[in-house]
Design a protein around this motif. Structure first.
Motif, mmCIF file in Angstrom:
data_model
loop_
_atom_site.group_PDB
_atom_site.id
_atom_site.type_symbol
_atom_site.label_atom_id
_atom_site.label_comp_id
_atom_site.label_asym_id
_atom_site.label_seq_id
_atom_site.Cartn_x
_atom_site.Cartn_y
_atom_site.Cartn_z
ATOM 1 N N THR A 135 -7.460 13.526 7.049
ATOM 2 C CA THR A 135 -7.490 12.945 5.704
ATOM 3 C C THR A 135 -7.056 13.921 4.608
ATOM 4 O O THR A 135 -6.837 13.510 3.467
ATOM 5 C CB THR A 135 -8.923 12.484 5.351
ATOM 6 O OG1 THR A 135 -9.753 13.650 5.257
ATOM 7 C CG2 THR A 135 -9.489 11.531 6.392
ATOM 8 N N ILE A 215 -8.581 4.864 5.450
ATOM 9 C CA ILE A 215 -7.251 4.255 5.522
ATOM 10 C C ILE A 215 -6.818 3.766 4.137
ATOM 11 O O ILE A 215 -5.679 3.978 3.709
ATOM 12 C CB ILE A 215 -7.238 3.112 6.566
ATOM 13 C CG1 ILE A 215 -7.384 3.704 7.972
ATOM 14 C CG2 ILE A 215 -5.963 2.276 6.448
ATOM 15 C CD1 ILE A 215 -7.650 2.690 9.066
ATOM 16 N N ALA A 218 -5.711 6.692 2.124
ATOM 17 C CA ALA A 218 -4.394 7.210 2.542
ATOM 18 C C ALA A 218 -3.281 6.278 2.073
ATOM 19 O O ALA A 218 -2.231 6.730 1.626
ATOM 20 C CB ALA A 218 -4.363 7.369 4.061
ATOM 21 N N ARG A 219 -3.538 4.961 2.161
ATOM 22 C CA ARG A 219 -2.505 4.005 1.708
ATOM 23 C C ARG A 219 -2.290 4.134 0.197
ATOM 24 O O ARG A 219 -1.175 4.023 -0.291
ATOM 25 C CB ARG A 219 -2.914 2.573 2.060
ATOM 26 C CG ARG A 219 -2.833 2.244 3.548
ATOM 27 C CD ARG A 219 -2.576 0.738 3.726
ATOM 28 N NE ARG A 219 -2.917 0.244 5.056
ATOM 29 C CZ ARG A 219 -2.193 0.445 6.144
ATOM 30 N NH1 ARG A 219 -1.102 1.174 6.087
ATOM 31 N NH2 ARG A 219 -2.574 -0.069 7.305
ATOM 32 N N PRO A 223 2.588 7.700 1.863
ATOM 33 C CA PRO A 223 3.025 8.667 2.863
ATOM 34 C C PRO A 223 3.560 9.954 2.244
ATOM 35 O O PRO A 223 3.475 11.020 2.844
ATOM 36 C CB PRO A 223 4.130 7.929 3.644
ATOM 37 C CG PRO A 223 4.313 6.609 2.997
ATOM 38 C CD PRO A 223 3.295 6.427 1.933
ATOM 39 N N HIS A 231 -1.886 10.049 6.502
ATOM 40 C CA HIS A 231 -0.868 9.656 5.526
ATOM 41 C C HIS A 231 0.469 9.382 6.192
ATOM 42 O O HIS A 231 1.251 8.562 5.720
ATOM 43 C CB HIS A 231 -0.693 10.738 4.456
ATOM 44 C CG HIS A 231 -1.893 10.898 3.591
ATOM 45 N ND1 HIS A 231 -2.994 11.635 3.972
ATOM 46 C CD2 HIS A 231 -2.194 10.393 2.372
ATOM 47 C CE1 HIS A 231 -3.900 11.589 3.023
ATOM 48 N NE2 HIS A 231 -3.443 10.829 2.034
ATOM 49 N N THR A 234 0.594 5.591 8.053
ATOM 50 C CA THR A 234 0.226 4.364 7.332
ATOM 51 C C THR A 234 1.144 3.178 7.640
ATOM 52 O O THR A 234 0.830 2.056 7.262
ATOM 53 C CB THR A 234 0.152 4.600 5.805
ATOM 54 O OG1 THR A 234 1.318 5.335 5.435
ATOM 55 C CG2 THR A 234 -1.086 5.364 5.396
ATOM 56 N N ASP A 235 2.266 3.436 8.349
ATOM 57 C CA ASP A 235 3.133 2.314 8.752
ATOM 58 C C ASP A 235 2.515 1.508 9.897
ATOM 59 O O ASP A 235 2.944 0.377 10.161
ATOM 60 C CB ASP A 235 4.494 2.827 9.251
ATOM 61 C CG ASP A 235 5.365 3.246 8.077
ATOM 62 O OD1 ASP A 235 4.972 2.918 6.946
ATOM 63 O OD2 ASP A 235 6.388 3.906 8.318
ATOM 64 N N ASP A 238 -2.961 -2.290 10.580
ATOM 65 C CA ASP A 238 -4.337 -1.900 10.232
ATOM 66 C C ASP A 238 -5.226 -1.617 11.431
ATOM 67 O O ASP A 238 -5.908 -0.606 11.498
ATOM 68 C CB ASP A 238 -5.002 -3.028 9.418
ATOM 69 C CG ASP A 238 -4.671 -2.872 7.949
ATOM 70 O OD1 ASP A 238 -4.028 -1.860 7.602
ATOM 71 O OD2 ASP A 238 -5.037 -3.781 7.168
ATOM 72 N N LEU A 241 -4.199 1.432 13.398
ATOM 73 C CA LEU A 241 -4.473 2.644 12.615
ATOM 74 C C LEU A 241 -5.964 2.981 12.694
ATOM 75 O O LEU A 241 -6.341 4.144 12.873
ATOM 76 C CB LEU A 241 -4.033 2.411 11.164
ATOM 77 C CG LEU A 241 -4.033 3.635 10.247
ATOM 78 C CD1 LEU A 241 -3.290 4.803 10.867
ATOM 79 C CD2 LEU A 241 -3.408 3.294 8.895
#
Ligand code: HEM
Length: 418
Positions: A135, A215, A218-219, A223, A231, A234-235, A238, A241
């Motif tokens: 993170t 998450i 990070a979103r 990125p 980071h 994030t593609d 959900d 991830l």
């Protein structure tokens, strides 16, 4: 009655040969301890011995540890670049930050003489380090306390490969798992099943909430922020991830923390090796960790499932058989390791015979975090050993052969300056 019936059971099977049958009630499995046979299962014939109905799916979902086939290949390709040796060198700031935090705590405790639980300190260090890596931020008290829910879920997982029959995941082909959970009384009995299920659901909800928060943060950063591994991921959808995040947190802290806890206990029993390592420098620290992982491999059992009927060490292995690879027994085999049960870090001056030493696994499914783990343990030892000596009070702890091999806590010690 023995305090470690599961390992005693496996030990008895091991004495019958490098590939031997082991029974759990009416269930049958094959125990693999021979070096050549271990390499056959994990490397040469790995396609015939798959991970199936993974015991940890309830916690890890479809994350890298659980995934198989093409999804696993894709996921490994996505995560691998973040854990290569050069990538790990870029994480120095995160690792040092977490190590300094423990050093500050130990410094204060050495002043007051107040005891600490070394197992908890090592757990905090490993969790803080992986959290920073993922993170980009230091672990805060709220997240730490919420992530304690991981222990609740892990303690209830079956040890030898899949859930007991009738359990929510008994989709394995051989009719469910053996009637053994963590045989150290930490698994659930049938009376406690309902309250156990509720506790598990509550624990999973807490873990999911932590993951969702991380998450979302990070979103929001996007990125381009690139402050943590999360980071860059994030593609991913959900759910995946979440599964990869939880997988990396779980795989990335308990294993390293138990290895470090065992090492502190071993150094307490054999203080001469602490002095030796301080004289040797980095290679000495590395040998200390290597030898602790030989005697107490965090992942002491690697369950597989024969996908086809095959042959191993002169035995026919029927499709559907549970196959248990056991580094713990192989790494203590006196035919490969002289004075096998003694702690002697100098033994790594010679390269171990192939297949006799695999604390990080071997083959395509070997540990993703090996470089990272070896780096963080090295940095922690370099930070602590020259300045502090923990002296344990109380009796030598009993090993708990659960999903990982850990010393039963608390590991109470006082800290002394060198
Ligand atoms: C002392 C520390 C560690 C030990 C002893 C250890 C041991 C292992 C072993 C033996 C395996 C293979 C299991 C099998 O084949 O069934 C494994 C897999 C794995 N480890 Fe570690 N590990 C450690 C630290 C870490 C760390 C720090 C991370 C993450 C950052 C990590 C992430 C993983 C993952 C994701 C896998 C699954 C890889 C795959 O299936 O492709 N491990 N570990």
């Amino acid at each position: 009655m023995s305090k470690t019936p599961l390992i005693d059971h496996l030990h008895a099977a091991w004495q019958r040969g490098p590939v031997s049958e082991v029974r759990f009630g009416s269930q049958r499995a094959v125990l693999v301890t021979g070096p050549a046979d271990t390499l056959r299962v994990l490397v040469q014939d790995a396609a015939s011995y798959t991970k199936q109905a993974h015991r940890a799916r309830v916690l890890l979902g479809d994350g890298l540890i659980v995934a198989t086939g093409d999804p696993w290949k894709r996921q490994r390709r996505t995560l691998q670049p973040h854990f290569t040796a050069p990538a790990v060198r870029r994480y120095a700031q995160h690792i040092n930050g977490a190590a300094q935090r423990v050093a500050r705590r130990w410094d204060a405790l050495a002043d007051t003489g107040e005891p600490t639980d070394i197992g908890q300190d090592m757990r905090f260090f490993a969790l803080d380090t992986i959290w920073r890596l993922l993170t980009g931020t230091a672990l805060d008290a709220r997240t730490e306390s919420e992530l304690a829910a991981i222990d609740t879920v892990v303690a209830a997982l079956p040890t030898t490969g899949s859930t007991p029959s009738g359990g929510p995941e008994s989709g394995d082909q051989d009719g469910g798992g053996p009637p053994v959970g963590d045989q150290t009384s930490e698994g659930q009995d049938s009376d406690g099943q309902d309250s156990g299920d509720q506790a598990q659901a509550a624990a999973l909800a807490r873990i999911d909430a932590v993951a969702a928060r991380a998450i979302a943060a990070a979103r929001e950063d996007g990125p381009a922020a690139k402050t943590g591994i999360l980071h860059s991921l994030t593609d991913l959808p959900d759910r995946l991830l979440r599964d990869e995040l939880v997988t990396l947190i779980v795989a990335g802290h308990e294993t390293t923390a138990t290895a470090l806890s065992w090492l502190h206990l071993l150094l307490d029993q054999h203080p001469q090796w602490r002095e030796w390592a301080l004289r040797e420098g980095p290679a000495g620290y590395q040998a200390l960790v290597g030898e602790a992982l030989r005697l107490y491999p965090s992942v002491w059992l690697m369950p597989r499932h024969a996908a086809v009927t095959t042959e191993l060490g002169g035995h026919t292995i029927e499709a559907g058989t549970r196959v248990l690879v056991c580094p713990y027994l192989t790494q203590r085999d006196p035919s490969w390791w002289p004075a096998a049960t003694s702690f002697d870090p100098r033994r790594f001056a010679a390269r171990p015979h192939p297949g006799t030493y695999q604390p990080f696994g071997v083959g395509a499914r070997a540990c993703l975090g090996q470089h990272f783990s070896l780096r963080e343990t090295q940095v922690l030892l370099e930070t602590l050993l020259p300045h502090f000596t923990p002296r344990f009070t109380g009796q030598r702890p009993v090993p708990v052969f659960g999903v990982t091999l850990r010393p039963r806590g608390p590991l109470t010690a006082t800290l002394h300056r060198r």
